[in-house]
Design a protein around this motif. Structure first.
Motif, PDB file in Angstrom:
ATOM      1  N   ASP A  33       0.872  -1.178   0.000  1.00  0.00           N
ATOM      2  CA  ASP A  33       0.000   0.000   0.000  1.00  0.00           C
ATOM      3  C   ASP A  33       0.904   1.220   0.000  1.00  0.00           C
ATOM      4  O   ASP A  33       1.923   1.249   0.705  1.00  0.00           O
ATOM      5  N   ILE A  34       0.525   2.253  -0.767  1.00  0.00           N
ATOM      6  CA  ILE A  34       1.365   3.439  -0.888  1.00  0.00           C
ATOM      7  C   ILE A  34       0.495   4.681  -0.725  1.00  0.00           C
ATOM      8  O   ILE A  34      -0.564   4.787  -1.342  1.00  0.00           O
ATOM      9  N   GLU A  35       0.964   5.610   0.112  1.00  0.00           N
ATOM     10  CA  GLU A  35       0.237   6.863   0.290  1.00  0.00           C
ATOM     11  C   GLU A  35       1.223   8.018   0.379  1.00  0.00           C
ATOM     12  O   GLU A  35       2.345   7.859   0.867  1.00  0.00           O
ATOM     13  N   GLU A  36       0.804   9.184  -0.100  1.00  0.00           N
ATOM     14  CA  GLU A  36       1.639  10.374  -0.005  1.00  0.00           C
ATOM     15  C   GLU A  36       1.575  10.904   1.424  1.00  0.00           C
ATOM     16  O   GLU A  36       0.506  10.957   2.032  1.00  0.00           O
ATOM     17  N   THR A  37       2.731  11.287   1.952  1.00  0.00           N
ATOM     18  CA  THR A  37       2.782  11.714   3.347  1.00  0.00           C
ATOM     19  C   THR A  37       3.247  13.147   3.535  1.00  0.00           C
ATOM     20  O   THR A  37       3.271  13.626   4.664  1.00  0.00           O
ATOM     21  N   GLY A  38       3.629  13.856   2.473  1.00  0.00           N
ATOM     22  CA  GLY A  38       3.960  15.260   2.651  1.00  0.00           C
ATOM     23  C   GLY A  38       5.168  15.719   1.889  1.00  0.00           C
ATOM     24  O   GLY A  38       5.786  14.972   1.124  1.00  0.00           O
ATOM     25  N   ALA A  39       5.521  16.994   2.108  1.00  0.00           N
ATOM     26  CA  ALA A  39       6.640  17.623   1.414  1.00  0.00           C
ATOM     27  C   ALA A  39       7.905  17.536   2.257  1.00  0.00           C
ATOM     28  O   ALA A  39       7.858  17.603   3.480  1.00  0.00           O
ATOM     29  N   ARG A  40       9.035  17.366   1.575  1.00  0.00           N
ATOM     30  CA  ARG A  40      10.333  17.327   2.220  1.00  0.00           C
ATOM     31  C   ARG A  40      11.314  18.124   1.359  1.00  0.00           C
ATOM     32  O   ARG A  40      10.958  18.671   0.319  1.00  0.00           O
ATOM     33  N   TYR A  73       6.458   9.490  -0.065  1.00  0.00           N
ATOM     34  CA  TYR A  73       5.421   8.472  -0.129  1.00  0.00           C
ATOM     35  C   TYR A  73       5.809   7.336   0.810  1.00  0.00           C
ATOM     36  O   TYR A  73       6.954   6.896   0.825  1.00  0.00           O
ATOM     37  N   ARG A  74       4.837   6.862   1.576  1.00  0.00           N
ATOM     38  CA  ARG A  74       5.081   5.786   2.523  1.00  0.00           C
ATOM     39  C   ARG A  74       4.526   4.475   1.966  1.00  0.00           C
ATOM     40  O   ARG A  74       3.354   4.399   1.582  1.00  0.00           O
ATOM     41  N   MET A  75       5.371   3.453   1.924  1.00  0.00           N
ATOM     42  CA  MET A  75       4.970   2.126   1.472  1.00  0.00           C
ATOM     43  C   MET A  75       4.843   1.208   2.673  1.00  0.00           C
ATOM     44  O   MET A  75       5.739   1.141   3.511  1.00  0.00           O
ATOM     45  N   THR A  76       3.714   0.503   2.757  1.00  0.00           N
ATOM     46  CA  THR A  76       3.489  -0.482   3.809  1.00  0.00           C
ATOM     47  C   THR A  76       3.056  -1.795   3.168  1.00  0.00           C
ATOM     48  O   THR A  76       2.885  -1.884   1.953  1.00  0.00           O
ATOM     49  N   GLY A  77       2.869  -2.803   3.983  1.00  0.00           N
ATOM     50  CA  GLY A  77       2.542  -4.134   3.478  1.00  0.00           C
ATOM     51  C   GLY A  77       3.762  -5.022   3.585  1.00  0.00           C
ATOM     52  O   GLY A  77       4.432  -5.061   4.622  1.00  0.00           O
ATOM     53  N   ASP A  78       4.076  -5.741   2.505  1.00  0.00           N
ATOM     54  CA  ASP A  78       5.255  -6.612   2.519  1.00  0.00           C
ATOM     55  C   ASP A  78       6.566  -5.834   2.581  1.00  0.00           C
ATOM     56  O   ASP A  78       7.605  -6.383   2.962  1.00  0.00           O
ATOM     57  N   LEU A  79       6.543  -4.570   2.169  1.00  0.00           N
ATOM     58  CA  LEU A  79       7.705  -3.682   2.312  1.00  0.00           C
ATOM     59  C   LEU A  79       7.286  -2.463   3.115  1.00  0.00           C
ATOM     60  O   LEU A  79       6.196  -1.925   2.924  1.00  0.00           O
ATOM     61  N   LYS A  80       8.161  -2.015   3.994  1.00  0.00           N
ATOM     62  CA  LYS A  80       7.899  -0.828   4.800  1.00  0.00           C
ATOM     63  C   LYS A  80       9.046   0.146   4.602  1.00  0.00           C
ATOM     64  O   LYS A  80      10.171  -0.089   5.060  1.00  0.00           O
ATOM     65  N   LEU A  81       8.767   1.235   3.885  1.00  0.00           N
ATOM     66  CA  LEU A  81       9.808   2.210   3.578  1.00  0.00           C
ATOM     67  C   LEU A  81       9.172   3.518   3.143  1.00  0.00           C
ATOM     68  O   LEU A  81       7.959   3.623   2.996  1.00  0.00           O
ATOM     69  N   VAL A 107      15.268   6.501  -0.773  1.00  0.00           N
ATOM     70  CA  VAL A 107      14.490   5.480  -0.087  1.00  0.00           C
ATOM     71  C   VAL A 107      15.018   5.417   1.339  1.00  0.00           C
ATOM     72  O   VAL A 107      16.233   5.472   1.557  1.00  0.00           O
ATOM     73  N   ILE A 108      14.117   5.349   2.313  1.00  0.00           N
ATOM     74  CA  ILE A 108      14.488   5.372   3.716  1.00  0.00           C
ATOM     75  C   ILE A 108      13.743   4.246   4.426  1.00  0.00           C
ATOM     76  O   ILE A 108      12.536   4.075   4.233  1.00  0.00           O
ATOM     77  N   PHE A 109      14.452   3.489   5.252  1.00  0.00           N
ATOM     78  CA  PHE A 109      13.809   2.434   6.020  1.00  0.00           C
ATOM     79  C   PHE A 109      14.654   2.134   7.248  1.00  0.00           C
ATOM     80  O   PHE A 109      15.788   2.596   7.383  1.00  0.00           O
TER      81      PHE A 109
END
Length: 231
Positions: free
Chosen positions: A162-169, A183-191, A204-206
């Protein structure tokens, strides 16, 4: 995949139309700038991630090379190497070849487009048919953000996200500060993924073993991109 690097390859470094299946979204496959990243863990450099693009006729060829090592003094306690070669045509992945050395564990993945979809053969998960429009976990393609399924380029498996936009950086690249969207990715990958206003992948940050793994752009080379535009 080793817990240190699972989000990186699962890295190999992608608009914001979310919650579409792999068949629904047409990936953006115009060549982007060649990118060189410095990879850090806990603020310490551990290696590099490089992406380059070549246009040959109606095909886009993408070369991705990752070399990471974690050391304790003069002793290397963990090593990771990943080589990924992608071929795109008419907005779809038509061929993929990857080799991975995950601290001594070897993985290979190959994929070829057919009338039925993308036929994937991996050393870890055998042979299966993936959707024709699936996007690999290399993140450079901004169509990644529209997916609910991705193809793991290390172990050759379909993963749910699942991917959602989380804001400006803001990111420092090309010697300047660039506004980016996260953008924050969750599910089988979290980053977390960062893209420029032009949808160039920049980070990419995790978290791995209690430490944050973070990408820093060292070089954005648009020379090849400019030559392609002039053809």
């Amino acid at each position: 995949m080793n817990s240190l690097l699972k989000p990186v390859v699962a890295l190999t470094l992608l608009v914001p139309v979310l919650c579409l299946g792999a068949e629904a979204a047409v990936p953006e496959t115009s060549p982007g700038p060649d990118l060189s990243f410095r990879v850090e863990r806990g603020g310490e450099p551990i290696g590099t991630h490089r992406i380059s693009f070549t246009r040959e006729g109606d095909e886009l060829h993408v070369a991705i090379d990752i070399e990471l090592a974690v050391s304790f003094g003069p002793i290397t306690v963990f090593r990771y190497e990943h080589r990924n070669r992608e071929t795109w045509r008419d907005g779809k992945l038509v061929a993929l070849e990857t080799e991975t050395n995950d601290d001594g564990k070897r993985y290979t993945v190959s994929a070829t487009a057919s009338d039925k979809g993308l036929e994937v053969t991996s050393s870890a998960n055998g042979t299966f048919m993936a959707p024709a429009g699936i996007i690999p976990t290399s993140y450079w393609n901004p169509a990644t953000l529209a997916q609910t399924q991705l193809l793991d380029t290390q172990k050759g498996r379909i993963i749910d996200v699942d991917i959602e936009e989380t804001g400006a950086r803001e990111a420092r690249a090309d010697g300047r500060i660039i506004p980016v969207r996260e953008y924050r990715m969750t599910g089988d990958l979290k980053l977390r993924l960062w893209y420029s206003p032009d949808m160039e992948w920049l980070n990419v940050i995790f978290t791995a073993r209690g430490e944050e793994v973070d990408y820093h752009v060292e070089r954005i080379d648009r020379t090849r991109l400019q030559r392609v535009a002039q053809q």
